[in-house]
Scaffold this motif. Sequence first.
Motif, PDB file in Angstrom:
ATOM      1  N   GLY A 115      21.919  63.327  30.801  1.00 29.01           N
ATOM      2  CA  GLY A 115      20.728  63.969  30.563  1.00 29.01           C
ATOM      3  C   GLY A 115      21.033  65.109  30.938  1.00 29.01           C
ATOM      4  N   ALA A 116      22.251  65.530  30.308  1.00 28.87           N
ATOM      5  CA  ALA A 116      22.431  68.164  30.260  1.00 28.87           C
ATOM      6  C   ALA A 116      21.864  68.247  29.458  1.00 28.87           C
ATOM      7  CB  ALA A 116      24.001  67.837  30.575  1.00 28.87           C
ATOM      8  N   ASP A 117      21.525  69.777  30.012  1.00 27.41           N
ATOM      9  CA  ASP A 117      20.995  70.481  28.544  1.00 27.41           C
ATOM     10  C   ASP A 117      22.115  71.162  27.964  1.00 27.41           C
ATOM     11  OD1 ASP A 117      18.796  70.106  30.903  1.00 27.41           O
ATOM     12  OD2 ASP A 117      17.636  71.090  28.446  1.00 27.41           O
ATOM     13  N   VAL A 118      23.402  71.337  28.142  1.00 27.69           N
ATOM     14  CA  VAL A 118      23.967  72.128  27.725  1.00 27.69           C
ATOM     15  C   VAL A 118      25.431  71.550  27.694  1.00 27.69           C
ATOM     16  CG1 VAL A 118      25.823  74.141  27.522  1.00 27.69           C
ATOM     17  CG2 VAL A 118      22.959  74.428  27.871  1.00 27.69           C
ATOM     18  N   VAL A 119      25.972  70.795  26.716  1.00 27.59           N
ATOM     19  CA  VAL A 119      27.984  69.963  26.375  1.00 27.59           C
ATOM     20  C   VAL A 119      28.448  71.325  26.107  1.00 27.59           C
ATOM     21  CG1 VAL A 119      29.262  68.648  25.998  1.00 27.59           C
ATOM     22  CG2 VAL A 119      26.795  68.471  26.356  1.00 27.59           C
ATOM     23  N   TYR A 120      29.132  71.961  26.709  1.00 27.23           N
ATOM     24  CA  TYR A 120      30.282  72.592  26.296  1.00 27.23           C
ATOM     25  C   TYR A 120      31.457  72.597  26.739  1.00 27.23           C
ATOM     26  CZ  TYR A 120      30.726  74.459  31.168  1.00 27.23           C
ATOM     27  OH  TYR A 120      31.469  74.082  32.546  1.00 27.23           O
ATOM     28  N   PHE A 189      19.792  75.203  34.070  1.00 27.27           N
ATOM     29  CA  PHE A 189      19.753  73.697  34.303  1.00 27.27           C
ATOM     30  C   PHE A 189      21.549  72.813  34.244  1.00 27.27           C
ATOM     31  CE2 PHE A 189      16.753  75.560  31.225  1.00 27.27           C
ATOM     32  CZ  PHE A 189      15.581  75.030  31.943  1.00 27.27           C
ATOM     33  N   THR A 190      21.391  71.725  33.922  1.00 21.87           N
ATOM     34  CA  THR A 190      22.848  71.006  33.544  1.00 21.87           C
ATOM     35  C   THR A 190      23.937  71.353  32.679  1.00 21.87           C
ATOM     36  OG1 THR A 190      21.207  69.265  35.074  1.00 21.87           O
ATOM     37  CG2 THR A 190      23.804  68.442  34.371  1.00 21.87           C
ATOM     38  N   GLN A 191      24.703  71.812  33.100  1.00 16.43           N
ATOM     39  CA  GLN A 191      25.832  72.338  32.104  1.00 16.43           C
ATOM     40  C   GLN A 191      26.687  71.272  32.352  1.00 16.43           C
ATOM     41  OE1 GLN A 191      26.211  76.335  30.746  1.00 16.43           O
ATOM     42  NE2 GLN A 191      23.612  76.930  31.631  1.00 16.43           N
ATOM     43  N   VAL A 192      28.035  70.685  31.214  1.00 22.31           N
ATOM     44  CA  VAL A 192      28.821  69.813  31.176  1.00 22.31           C
ATOM     45  C   VAL A 192      29.582  69.884  30.630  1.00 22.31           C
ATOM     46  CG1 VAL A 192      29.312  66.927  31.416  1.00 22.31           C
ATOM     47  CG2 VAL A 192      27.593  67.942  31.640  1.00 22.31           C
ATOM     48  N   ALA A 193      31.564  70.588  31.135  1.00 23.44           N
ATOM     49  CA  ALA A 193      32.163  70.593  30.617  1.00 23.44           C
ATOM     50  C   ALA A 193      32.862  69.679  29.324  1.00 23.44           C
ATOM     51  CB  ALA A 193      33.032  71.780  30.791  1.00 23.44           C
ATOM     52  N   ILE A 194      33.572  70.001  28.089  1.00 32.57           N
ATOM     53  CA  ILE A 194      34.486  68.729  27.657  1.00 32.57           C
ATOM     54  C   ILE A 194      35.662  69.566  27.293  1.00 32.57           C
ATOM     55  CG2 ILE A 194      32.358  66.461  27.295  1.00 32.57           C
ATOM     56  CD1 ILE A 194      32.930  67.357  24.146  1.00 32.57           C
ATOM     57  N   ASP A 195      36.473  68.873  27.488  1.00 35.54           N
ATOM     58  CA  ASP A 195      38.128  69.542  27.185  1.00 35.54           C
ATOM     59  C   ASP A 195      38.762  69.075  25.810  1.00 35.54           C
ATOM     60  OD1 ASP A 195      38.131  70.899  29.937  1.00 35.54           O
ATOM     61  OD2 ASP A 195      39.473  69.123  31.014  1.00 35.54           O
ATOM     62  N   TYR A 196      38.784  70.455  25.529  1.00 33.77           N
ATOM     63  CA  TYR A 196      40.100  70.070  23.920  1.00 33.77           C
ATOM     64  C   TYR A 196      40.770  70.933  23.567  1.00 33.77           C
ATOM     65  CZ  TYR A 196      37.070  74.299  22.253  1.00 33.77           C
ATOM     66  OH  TYR A 196      37.002  75.343  21.682  1.00 33.77           O
ATOM     67  N   GLU A 197      41.609  70.672  22.489  1.00 34.29           N
ATOM     68  CA  GLU A 197      42.739  71.430  22.439  1.00 34.29           C
ATOM     69  C   GLU A 197      42.270  72.338  21.372  1.00 34.29           C
ATOM     70  OE1 GLU A 197      45.631  71.239  23.812  1.00 34.29           O
ATOM     71  OE2 GLU A 197      45.321  69.584  24.566  1.00 34.29           O
ATOM     72  N   ARG A 198      42.168  73.537  21.359  1.00 34.08           N
ATOM     73  CA  ARG A 198      41.612  75.051  20.686  1.00 34.08           C
ATOM     74  C   ARG A 198      43.076  74.764  18.776  1.00 34.08           C
ATOM     75  NH1 ARG A 198      38.657  80.326  19.617  1.00 34.08           N
ATOM     76  NH2 ARG A 198      37.291  79.576  19.159  1.00 34.08           N
ATOM     77  N   ASP A 199      42.498  74.446  17.995  1.00 29.64           N
ATOM     78  CA  ASP A 199      43.662  74.009  16.814  1.00 29.64           C
ATOM     79  C   ASP A 199      43.880  75.613  16.330  1.00 29.64           C
ATOM     80  OD1 ASP A 199      44.194  71.625  16.727  1.00 29.64           O
ATOM     81  OD2 ASP A 199      41.865  70.881  15.519  1.00 29.64           O
TER      82      ASP A 199
END
Length: 310
Positions: A115-120, A189-199
Amino acid sequence: MPLVSIIVPCHNEADVLSETYRRITAAADAEVGARYELIFIDDGSSDDSWAMIEALQQEDGRVVGIKLSRNHGQQLANTAGLSVSRGDTVLLIDADLQDPPELLGQMRAVMAETGADVVYGRRLSRKGETWFKKASSKAFYRLLALNRKTPFPPDVGDFRLISRRIADILETMPEEDRYLRGMISWLGFTQVAIDYERDERAAGETKYAIGGLISLARSGIMGFSMLPLRLAGQLAAFMLLVMLCVMIYSVVQWLSGETVPGWTSLVLIITLTSSIQLAILSIMGEYIGRIYMTSKARPLFIIDRIVGRD
Ligand code: UDP
Ligand code: MG
């Protein structure tokens, strides 16, 4: 069906645009249960970017092209994209495929789940960037962390999925000195991170000269905090104490009749205090310049042409 807006700022990205279009549409087509619109913003390119965007729009009705009147910078290009977007959610993504569009699915899933408003996206690694850029961004994020009132997550760029209400609130924030990731962070608001490898960049060169990075960094710091001014005040208080000691010492010396030597100490005092004054003045100047620019209240960006939207 919900609509996803995908916003892609482009400054001289002709080398990579077809591949970008292919990867993004492939990723978005895989998203069952959503429609999407693909908004390309030509930010004052001098190459064929705009012609390519127009051609893509001819072929694919889901494409919207915005041509800005000149180069406005990535932050304002994204802002222009947001202003025409209609999606229930909005994905901000660079044109150079450093941020994988395939993460859209995961971002939507996380948003639905939490239910987050931001997923960065949080960069675990950055490929193909110079040690200087890596070191300076690391130092920059640590510097930003000093501002505890509005903490920004480190190692995070503009790559993110935001909800419609975040996009709408951003539109009501008129500041011309834009640092979108900071503004979004500031909203809460609720902001959630997802990890990734930057190409690495898929093609072409970085569009940021060192000057552009420094001014982005300044917006990140000055746009969100008066900490530099406060530090200047603390430094002034400390210097006042030191100078008080020097004054007492010099009077005592004078009373005891030993006052002739002292060239070095005089030079040190004068150079030190005047350089500190100049530094404090320039910090104040930065803020005053920002007040000046904001007080003009000009439109944030000028659109030359739009295709794919009336
Ligand atoms: N960009 C833009 N206007 C500018 C500079 C950059 O729209 O004045 C876009 C660029 O086309 C790309 C994104 O911003 O889609 C990020 O730029 P770049 O990849 O050059 O930055 P880096 O990843 O090297 O920090
Ligand atoms: Mg890049």
